[in-house]
Design a protein around this motif. Structure first.
Motif, mmCIF file in Angstrom:
data_model
loop_
_atom_site.group_PDB
_atom_site.id
_atom_site.type_symbol
_atom_site.label_atom_id
_atom_site.label_comp_id
_atom_site.label_asym_id
_atom_site.label_seq_id
_atom_site.Cartn_x
_atom_site.Cartn_y
_atom_site.Cartn_z
ATOM 1 N N GLN A 137 0.831 -1.208 0.000
ATOM 2 C CA GLN A 137 0.000 0.000 0.000
ATOM 3 C C GLN A 137 0.867 1.260 0.000
ATOM 4 N N LYS A 138 1.849 1.250 -0.880
ATOM 5 C CA LYS A 138 2.801 2.356 -0.998
ATOM 6 C C LYS A 138 2.548 3.072 -2.315
ATOM 7 N N PHE A 139 2.159 4.350 -2.230
ATOM 8 C CA PHE A 139 1.815 5.115 -3.427
ATOM 9 C C PHE A 139 2.577 6.438 -3.394
ATOM 10 N N GLY A 140 3.806 6.401 -3.826
ATOM 11 C CA GLY A 140 4.667 7.573 -3.779
ATOM 12 C C GLY A 140 5.044 8.091 -5.155
ATOM 13 N N ILE A 141 5.338 9.380 -5.215
ATOM 14 C CA ILE A 141 5.779 10.033 -6.448
ATOM 15 C C ILE A 141 6.998 10.877 -6.099
ATOM 16 N N LYS A 142 8.064 10.699 -6.859
ATOM 17 C CA LYS A 142 9.274 11.494 -6.665
ATOM 18 C C LYS A 142 9.423 12.469 -7.831
ATOM 19 N N LEU A 143 9.517 13.738 -7.492
ATOM 20 C CA LEU A 143 9.737 14.776 -8.499
ATOM 21 C C LEU A 143 11.150 15.324 -8.341
ATOM 22 N N SER A 144 11.936 15.249 -9.404
ATOM 23 C CA SER A 144 13.262 15.859 -9.429
ATOM 24 C C SER A 144 13.146 17.162 -10.218
ATOM 25 N N ILE A 145 13.343 18.257 -9.505
ATOM 26 C CA ILE A 145 13.070 19.587 -10.059
ATOM 27 C C ILE A 145 14.380 20.258 -10.452
ATOM 28 N N GLU B 205 -2.742 8.655 -0.660
ATOM 29 C CA GLU B 205 -3.418 7.805 0.316
ATOM 30 C C GLU B 205 -4.019 6.551 -0.296
ATOM 31 N N SER B 206 -4.319 6.582 -1.585
ATOM 32 C CA SER B 206 -5.004 5.453 -2.210
ATOM 33 C C SER B 206 -4.503 5.253 -3.628
ATOM 34 N N GLU B 207 -4.890 4.137 -4.199
ATOM 35 C CA GLU B 207 -4.497 3.815 -5.574
ATOM 36 C C GLU B 207 -5.115 4.787 -6.565
#
Length: 277
Positions: free
Chosen positions: A177-185, A199-201
């Protein structure tokens, strides 16, 4: 030199697969697939054990699906797809400014809003996750402490990021249940990172699709956003565990030498490798 009647073994030096179209490039797709398969089996390409078994499982599915009749798509779908692809290619060209000017009012109406956890990793500091109210509007991610602040001080966000040109990396695991986004700016002094935790899919699907299309200069009302949503949903659906195995491994005649490199065979043994695939 090359003599008459010599056989040439050609291979791709670079895997340029971003512009592949399954309907127009079947030969190129198969050549890239076969080259990748033999490079992995001959250990010309470094890969982890999990990556090896994942590719082996995909290879097995390719073989099983080869003799299965594929659905015939409606000709209208082909025309609609071609028009969508043409629109995307035209939007990505030099006419982007005129397109934004013509449809700017329509595209700016659509937005995403949510309370998300975020993290700005900094060197020599160990700060934890914080929660803010984020708004994805046009090509920007804006953040306030609360939704009330976003209404009272709409022009004074605590966080303001232009997503166009950013590198977007998924950090998702359905089982955990891991929903992460990495932004490299991109910054003048280098790259800085911002991590977002959904928090959710469903929430992850919407924000991930928005980040991806915005990184290419597209807005939420663009047709590319809906296509990106469908692509992410299809990818996540493959991670959901099946209630029952679709294939009984005991009924398959698998020669593990055709699927796994020799060093993994020595480590696990044929029986375990076969079960793993």
């Amino acid at each position: 030199g090359v003599q008459e009647f010599d056989t040439l073994m050609l291979r791709y030096k670079y895997y340029s697969f971003y512009d592949l179209n399954p309907k127009e490039d079947p030969v190129r797709i198969n050549l890239i697939y076969e080259q990748a398969k033999w490079q992995i089996l001959n250990e010309e390409v470094d890969c982890t054990e999990e990556e090896q078994y994942l590719f082996s499982a995909l290879q097995l599915q390719v073989g099983l699906q080869a003799n299965v009749p594929q659905p015939v798509e409606d000709p209208e779908d082909d025309i609609e797809t071609a028009l969508n692809n043409l629109q995307i290619s035209l939007d990505g060209g030099g006419g982007g400014h005129s397109n934004d000017y013509a449809t700017g009012d329509m595209l700016s109406d659509r937005q995403l809003t949510a309370y998300l956890k975020f993290l700005k990793p900094k060197r020599f500091t160990l700060k934890g996750w914080k929660t803010s109210y984020f708004v994805f509007r046009d090509l920007h991610i804006l953040g306030w402490k609360t939704s009330e602040e976003s209404k009272h001080f709409p022009n004074q966000p605590n966080i303001s990021i232009q997503v166009k040109g950013c590198e977007v990396v998924p950090d998702v695991n359905i089982h955990q249940q891991k929903f992460g986004i990495k932004l490299s700016i991109p910054r003048s002094d280098g790259m800085s990172d911002l991590w977002l935790k959904c928090e959710s899919e469903d929430q992850y699907t919407q924000w991930m699709a928005a980040c991806r299309v915005a990184s290419r200069g597209k807005k939420l009302a663009d047709v590319a956003y809906e296509q990106e949503l469908s692509s992410i949903k299809a990818f996540l659906s493959m991670q959901h565990p099946a209630s029952l195995p679709a294939i009984n491994p005991n009924t398959l005649d698998i020669d593990v030498d055709d699927y796994v490199a020799h060093r993994f065979m020595k480590k696990r043994g044929r029986a375990k490798v076969r079960t793993k695939i």
